[in-house]
Design an enzyme around this catalytic site. Structure first.
Site, PDB file in Angstrom:
ATOM      1  N   LYS A  25      49.757  77.567  49.977  1.00 32.37           N
ATOM      2  CA  LYS A  25      50.293  78.546  50.906  1.00 32.37           C
ATOM      3  C   LYS A  25      51.824  78.749  50.745  1.00 32.37           C
ATOM      4  CE  LYS A  25      46.190  78.486  53.293  1.00 32.37           C
ATOM      5  NZ  LYS A  25      45.503  79.800  53.464  1.00 32.37           N
ATOM      6  N   ASP A  36      49.564  71.809  62.609  1.00 36.25           N
ATOM      7  CA  ASP A  36      49.057  72.538  61.551  1.00 36.25           C
ATOM      8  C   ASP A  36      50.168  73.320  61.116  1.00 36.25           C
ATOM      9  OD1 ASP A  36      47.859  73.815  59.642  1.00 36.25           O
ATOM     10  OD2 ASP A  36      46.209  74.485  60.869  1.00 36.25           O
ATOM     11  N   GLN A  77      50.624  77.752  57.848  1.00 34.01           N
ATOM     12  CA  GLN A  77      51.233  78.969  57.718  1.00 34.01           C
ATOM     13  C   GLN A  77      52.621  79.009  58.163  1.00 34.01           C
ATOM     14  OE1 GLN A  77      49.510  81.612  56.723  1.00 34.01           O
ATOM     15  NE2 GLN A  77      47.618  80.659  56.538  1.00 34.01           N
ATOM     16  N   CYS A 113      38.526  82.495  58.689  1.00 36.08           N
ATOM     17  CA  CYS A 113      38.211  80.893  59.125  1.00 36.08           C
ATOM     18  C   CYS A 113      38.753  80.656  60.422  1.00 36.08           C
ATOM     19  CB  CYS A 113      38.729  79.936  58.006  1.00 36.08           C
ATOM     20  SG  CYS A 113      37.789  80.195  56.586  1.00 36.08           S
ATOM     21  N   HIS A 154      42.361  77.475  63.126  1.00 30.79           N
ATOM     22  CA  HIS A 154      41.627  77.599  62.145  1.00 30.79           C
ATOM     23  C   HIS A 154      40.354  76.848  62.156  1.00 30.79           C
ATOM     24  CE1 HIS A 154      40.614  76.949  57.727  1.00 30.79           C
ATOM     25  NE2 HIS A 154      41.229  78.226  57.586  1.00 30.79           N
TER      26      HIS A 154
END
Length: 650
Positions: free
Chosen positions: A471, A445, A448, A609, A368
């Protein structure tokens, strides 16, 4: 089922060695057949009840009477409403002709055994052919590489019969019973727990008319249903199943999200934009309202009652985050606005202090923008070099090439656990171990990942982990950073003022220890509390349940979209979370998104993104449908039907 304890404990009445869960309905709750080419229902809908018995575990009657009665009643209701099995063979489905006589262990027998009888071996449910959602012929997998998702359908219109005189709940079964690999039922009249499984077909309701079952709640004519529900007795000794503390039923879960009953353009809302943001359950909405109605105050240091309540709620949310990602200590959890701010915090604190000219930072093509731009800025400021691990044509990180990028100059590695654009699940633990062998610090990260799979930062071994609340069914404007305590303690503050201060004079300032030193000013108190409520809600649902359900839903959606003419799936890695990213021949992505919106279907159209990874595939944009546990096969059928109409020019 018994009601879970509000604090997240296993349901009352269940023995400690076993828990009951429901992994549910992969089929539409409607009689409408999806309008795919050659559409036909090809798998017998039904109920699956199976067990994996632990040594010394309970027998079925040891469950509390309410749990047992409710389980039997739900099975009966679904059997009552199910249509008869198909009478014709289906090409490409597994050959069940070898099942003409059932194994001895599965044949019904009189209830003579007692609880003291030694348990007979039971094949765990995982080793059975997967009870795949019944899907149209056009959606049947044609490759032999994926047998687990092919429905098990008898190849003969006259299935073999056996033991029609077996006692079922104290009443004889008059109709002949057939053996089918999809449908399982446990004979409740035998006190041997789950040692034997009686497999019966879904026949006419009269075959199961017995006092042992509750009366059906819905008559077939009123609401025909195609149910494919799985009850499992799972040994609590298996740590992978430790969170199975309540049923997962997507239509029940959907009812907990008020916005999902909101009509859009006069149509039922189909929310398939979960990778952008998830919807919020009633538990989160109510918790936010309660905070503002009963606890609202600034936190820490104040001597009054509301300040104490607000502080307790805020710090309890920090503990919920710690527990959810299995961090060692709540002082290793820093509240931020979201993943983007979390990565920037690390770059501007740890990065500025530790990265020097000539050093290297490694990321991947999957990232991202939020995991690219902060490192570009840091490299530009420090004279460091940004290196990028490539991916293959399916969207998987090329591990050999990734490892070649690591070396003595590698100071930091930062990559995503799940790609927001493709859904690819990276081999995070392996990549982290490789980076650590070269002495690098690793940022993972998890934006997600947290809503799709269990996260354990200690098992992963990452040094930092970041994610956003919105999220994972929480509010916007809140997220969290996990950082190992020794790293946080060595990092300078990023912003100054407010609670991060320990003592200030005009000559010097001393700062609080972590995490307070990174939470300058008045934080987003209410939304932190809302994030804690969201994580507690998801924990009660069971993240393992969500992971397994969404995997099957993703397989269903992949097969559905494969029937749309001119559709190309972007990102086909074997390990994927709930993202279906695609393009349509002759159609602009923004126009596809607008057309779907006319049908009440919300997807994301654009670059997500993540422009570099899309350009890796020669694209500037895709249409992205992304999943959550409140999605159903009916949602994906609606998507596929709409795309078929678009491609047909209607």
């Amino acid at each position: 089922m018994s009601t879970p304890d509000p604090k997240g404990a296993p349901p009352r009445g269940l023995p400690p060695v076993g828990e009951v869960s429901l992994l549910s309905a992969h089929a539409p709750r409607t009689t409408e057949t999806p309008s795919y080419p050659s559409a036909a229902l090809t798998s017998t809908p039904g109920v699956a009840l199976a067990g994996a018995r632990a040594p010394g575990g309970p027998t079925l009657p040891e469950l509390d009477p309410l749990s047992l009665t409710n389980a039997i009643a739900q099975i009966a209701n679904q059997l009552w409403a199910a249509p008869p099995p198909p009478a014709t063979s289906v090409p490409g489905t597994p050959d069940t002709s070898a099942m003409s006589s059932p194994p001895t262990a599965l044949a019904p027998s009189p209830p003579t055994a007692s609880a003291s009888s030694p348990p007979t071996a039971v094949t765990p449910i995982a080793s059975e052919p997967s009870a795949a959602p019944f899907v149209p012929t056009a959606l049947q997998p044609t490759s032999s590489a994926s047998p687990a998702f092919a429905p098990s359908v008898p190849t003969s219109s006259a299935p073999p019969a056996f033991a029609s005189t077996a006692a079922w709940g104290g009443a004889p079964l008059d109709a002949p019973l057939s053996f089918d690999a999809v449908d399982f039922l446990v004979d409740p009249s035998r006190d041997v727990g789950l040692d034997r499984i009686l497999r019966v077909p879904l026949q006419e309701p009269a075959a199961f008319a017995s006092p042992a079952f509750a009366s059906p709640a819905v008559a077939p004519a009123a609401e025909p249903r195609f149910a494919l529900d799985v009850f499992e007795i799972a040994p609590a000794a298996d740590p992978a199943l430790a969170s199975l503390d309540r049923p997962l039923e997507p239509n029940v879960i959907k009812s907990e999200f008020p916005i999902l009953s909101e009509p859009v353009r006069g149509k039922r809302l189909v929310w398939l934009d979960n990778a952008a943001t998830t919807q919020k359950p009633r538990a989160v909405i109510d918790r936010l309202a309660y905070f503002y109605e009963h606890e609202n105050s600034n936190i820490h240091r104040a001597a009054h009652t509301l300040a104490a309540k607000a502080t307790d709620a805020y710090e309890a949310a920090r503990e919920s985050v710690r527990r959810f990602i299995h961090a060692p200590s709540p002082r290793e959890i820093v509240f931020v606005r979201g993943t983007t701010e979390g990565i920037n915090l690390i770059a501007q604190t740890w990065g500025r202090r530790n990265v020097s000219e000539g050093d290297e930072i490694v990321i991947s093509w999957l990232e991202h923008h939020a995991n690219i731009v902060p490192w570009q800025q840091l490299c530009s400021e420090k004279g460091a070099r940004l290196r990028v691990a490539p991916v293959d044509d399916r969207g998987q990180v090329l591990l050999e090439e990734y490892e070649k990028l690591l070396g003595p100059r590698t100071k930091l590695v930062s990559f995503t656990q799940v790609s927001n654009a493709l859904g690819t699940i990276t081999p995070a633990r392996e990549m982290i171990e490789m980076a650590h062998r070269h002495g690098a610090v690793v940022v993972l990260d998890g934006a997600q990942a947290v809503s799709h799979m269990p996260v354990d930062v200690q098992q992963l071994g990452c040094d930092f982990f970041v994610f956003s609340g919105h999220k994972v069914f929480g509010p916007t404007g809140i997220g969290a950073v996990f950082g190992r305590a020794e790293l946080l303690d060595a990092m300078p503050p990023w912003q100054g003022g407010g609670n991060m201060i320990q003592d200030v004079t005009f000559e010097r300032t001393t700062f609080q220890s972590a995490p307070a030193r990174f939470e300058a000013g008045t934080g987003n108190i209410a939304d932190a509390v809302g994030l804690g409520a969201a994580l507690d809600w998801l924990s009660r649902v069971g993240v393992h349940n969500v992971e397994r359900y969404e995997h099957e839903l993703l397989e269903y959606g992949t097969r559905a979209l494969a029937t749309v003419p001119g559709l190309t799936m972007i990102g086909t890695a074997p390990a994927k979370a709930g993202v279906l990213s695609f393009v349509l021949d002759g159609q602009k992505t923004e126009e596809v998104g607008g057309m779907l919106d006319q049908d009440g279907i919300a997807v994301r159209s654009g670059h997500h993104c993540a422009q570099p990874i899309l350009r890796r595939f020669g694209l500037e944009a895709t249409v992205r449908a992304s999943l959550a546990p409140y999605n159903t096969c009916e949602d994906l059928d609606a998507l596929a039907r709409a795309l078929h109409r678009l491609q047909a020019g209607r």
